[in-house]
Design a protein around this motif. Structure first.
Motif, PDB file in Angstrom:
ATOM      1  N   GLY A  44       0.830  -1.194   0.000  1.00 10.55           N
ATOM      2  CA  GLY A  44       0.000   0.000   0.000  1.00 10.55           C
ATOM      3  C   GLY A  44       0.870   1.252   0.000  1.00 10.55           C
ATOM      4  N   LEU A  45       0.398   2.246  -0.685  1.00  4.62           N
ATOM      5  CA  LEU A  45       1.143   3.502  -0.765  1.00  4.62           C
ATOM      6  C   LEU A  45       0.409   4.608  -0.029  1.00  4.62           C
ATOM      7  N   ARG A  46       1.185   5.436   0.603  1.00  3.59           N
ATOM      8  CA  ARG A  46       0.641   6.636   1.234  1.00  3.59           C
ATOM      9  C   ARG A  46       1.574   7.769   0.855  1.00  3.59           C
ATOM     10  N   SER A  47       1.002   8.901   0.608  1.00  2.00           N
ATOM     11  CA  SER A  47       1.848  10.048   0.309  1.00  2.00           C
ATOM     12  C   SER A  47       1.537  11.150   1.307  1.00  2.00           C
ATOM     13  N   ALA A  48       2.533  11.940   1.575  1.00  2.00           N
ATOM     14  CA  ALA A  48       2.381  13.054   2.494  1.00  2.00           C
ATOM     15  C   ALA A  48       3.057  14.260   1.861  1.00  2.00           C
ATOM     16  N   PRO A  49       2.455  15.424   2.010  1.00  2.00           N
ATOM     17  CA  PRO A  49       3.091  16.613   1.453  1.00  2.00           C
ATOM     18  C   PRO A  49       4.382  16.921   2.192  1.00  2.00           C
ATOM     19  N   SER A  50       5.320  17.454   1.479  1.00  2.00           N
ATOM     20  CA  SER A  50       6.574  17.859   2.119  1.00  2.00           C
ATOM     21  C   SER A  50       6.865  19.296   1.715  1.00  2.00           C
ATOM     22  N   GLY A  51       7.699  19.902   2.514  1.00  2.00           N
ATOM     23  CA  GLY A  51       8.099  21.254   2.164  1.00  2.00           C
ATOM     24  C   GLY A  51       7.582  22.184   3.116  1.00  2.00           C
TER      25      GLY A  51
END
Length: 51
Positions: A44-51
């Motif tokens: 499973g993939l999860r993405s999180a904003p960065s920056g």
């Protein structure tokens, strides 16, 4: 960290299921995993904003 210690840590992590895919180029990602130039990695993939 020295190379010998890095190798020992990598071996221990691999024994518990951690995979290392260094220098792999991402080709495609979906909800079931990612395709790299070194093969398909299911999960499973999860993405999180960065920056």
């Amino acid at each position: 960290m020295d190379e010998e210690l890095s190798e020992k840590l990598q071996e221990k992590l691999e024994k518990v299921g951690v995979g290392f895919h260094l220098e792999a180029n991402l080709l495609k990602a979906d909800k079931n995993g990612v395709e790299t130039d070194k093969g398909y990695l299911p999960g499973g993939l999860r993405s999180a904003p960065s920056g």
